[in-house]
Design an enzyme around this catalytic site. Structure first.
Site, PDB file in Angstrom:
ATOM      1  N   HIS A   1      23.911  39.054 -30.385  1.00 37.76           N
ATOM      2  CA  HIS A   1      22.657  39.608 -29.893  1.00 37.76           C
ATOM      3  C   HIS A   1      21.868  38.485 -29.228  1.00 37.76           C
ATOM      4  O   HIS A   1      22.248  37.312 -29.280  1.00 37.76           O
ATOM      5  CB  HIS A   1      21.847  40.249 -31.021  1.00 37.76           C
TER       6      HIS A   1
ATOM      7  N   ASP B   1      18.388  38.907 -23.464  1.00 39.25           N
ATOM      8  CA  ASP B   1      18.723  40.251 -23.008  1.00 39.25           C
ATOM      9  C   ASP B   1      18.270  40.499 -21.577  1.00 39.25           C
ATOM     10  O   ASP B   1      19.036  41.009 -20.753  1.00 39.25           O
ATOM     11  CB  ASP B   1      18.070  41.297 -23.918  1.00 39.25           C
TER      12      ASP B   1
END
Length: 414
Positions: free
Chosen positions: A155, A184
């Site tokens: 992540h 991200d």
């Protein structure tokens, strides 16, 4: 290829009472990506964010969703604006064949699965770009598709961790967990959009599409380019809160006010620094030299004591008349009412939700986001009909597509 642009959301309203800017000739032009078809395979994180940007730029986006829906949609909200959804069972060869037909009518494909999944489905770049050499095939990963960690889960936080960036964020005693913006979206979505746009531009010159592979660890590295350069020159310490732009410099830091709220200070240049001192009522001659890093702790203490004497908003009233690079640290809700953001319509209301307006802007026209919530095709046949080929190409750059007949492999995108 020409097709309808993403439908603007006619119900979207800017959160501002300011009078709209006068329209220019540019306001009558079509969105930059009008006529571009994008097929997206539903995922989470950076890939949907990138596709939202393409939709806001006018692209016509078809999103392929697995039976039962995408489990991440509930938290995505207006991140999914500008889509039309179609359900496809990617373990069913019949559905996969129809998806291949849709891809053959698209300009861009975006996917964010783990390495190897699309290949197992028979939807990998080699097969699809062989069928349509003009296709821009865009892939989003965390670790990239090569290297010993390519197949590992991860992540935003783990990608930041191995790039050295997480180590550099936070107070001296420990790194902090930042929002998932750097990996991200900054290191992922933005570079995916850059790759897609560059691929479309290159196709105008060469007639051929491109394979775009955006890895978050690569993008994060690019974002940290300046710090890496300073480190290579011996001008950036491995110690947190000891550098010019990481909170180490007292004139580039955050301070608590009397009411427990905060102000951000970024008075790096000498002129801004003098205005900072003027706003605080401090005498430069009575303070340590700001160029002497050994004096930074004493200077920080002086600034902290000054800011602690008054509430945040009182300080901002004082600094309103000064160009000191001082700003209030606003909450999510407070930011909606800031006069600068409200005055330029930085947020819009969509379906009862407040969302950021599209960026960047083109000319004087107010940005209009793509429609939300997503529309839906009842089946893949309807999606194919909606993307029927035009009778004649409108210009010399339009793609000519053929429908593949290859029997795809079975697979599961989980």
């Amino acid at each position: 290829m020409e097709t309808a642009a993403a439908t603007p959301d006619a119900s979207a309203r800017p959160r501002t009472s300011a009078r709209p800017a006068a329209e220019s000739a540019e306001s009558d032009e079509r969105p930059p990506l009008a006529g571009i078809r994008v097929i997206e395979f539903a995922a989470l994180g950076p890939a949907p964010h990138a596709v939202m940007q393409l939709a806001d730029l006018g692209a016509d986006v078809l999103r392929i969703v697995r039976p039962g829906g995408n489990p991440y949609d509930a938290e995505a909200g207006t991140l999914l604006r500008g889509r039309t959804d179609a359900t496809a069972d990617l373990a069913d060869p019949v559905d996969v064949a129809r998806v291949r037909e849709l891809v053959a009518r698209a300009d861009v494909l975006v996917e964010g699965y783990r390495p190897g999944v699309m290949e197992r489905l028979g939807l990998g770049p080699d097969e699809l770009r062989a069928a349509d050499p003009r296709l821009i095939y865009a892939r989003m990963t965390g670790w990239g598709r090569t290297g010993p960690w390519a197949g590992r889960a991860g992540h935003d936080l783990t990608y930041l961790a191995v790039t050295g960036v997480l180590h550099a964020i936070g107070p001296a005693d420990r790194p902090v967990v930042p929002l998932n913006l750097l990996g991200d979206y900054g290191g992922g979505a933005m570079f995916l959009v850059e790759g897609v746009l560059a691929g479309l531009l290159a196709r105008e010159r060469t007639g051929r599409g491109r394979l775009v592979e955006a890895a978050m660890v690569d993008g994060i590295g690019q974002l940290a380019h300046q710090e890496r350069a300073l480190r290579a020159q011996g001008r950036w310490s491995e110690t947190r809160e000891a550098n010019l732009l990481d909170g180490g410099a007292p004139f580039y830091a955050v301070y608590r006010c009397a009411d427990g709220r905060f102000v951000a200070v970024a008075a790096v240049e000498p002129a801004f620094y003098l205005d900072l001192l003027a706003g605080l009522g401090l005498d430069a001659d009575a303070l340590p030299d700001r160029g002497d890093e050994a004096s930074w702790p004493a200077l920080r203490d002086a600034f902290a004591a000054a800011f602690a004497a008054h509430d945040r908003d009182k300080w901002m009233r004082r600094f309103d008349a000064l160009d000191a690079c001082v700003a209030p640290v606003l909450t999510w809700d407070e930011s909606l009412e800031h006069p600068q953001l409200a005055g330029r319509g930085a947020f819009v209301e969509q379906g009862g939700m407040t969302a950021p307006a599209p960026a960047p802007r083109f000319g004087a026209a107010a940005p209009v986001p793509a429609a939300w919530p997503p529309a839906r095709h009842p089946d893949l046949g309807t999606a194919l009909a909606a993307w029927a080929e035009p009778d004649a190409a409108p210009d010399s750059t339009a793609a000519t597509h053929s429908h593949p007949t290859t029997d795809p492999d079975r697979g599961d995108p989980r």
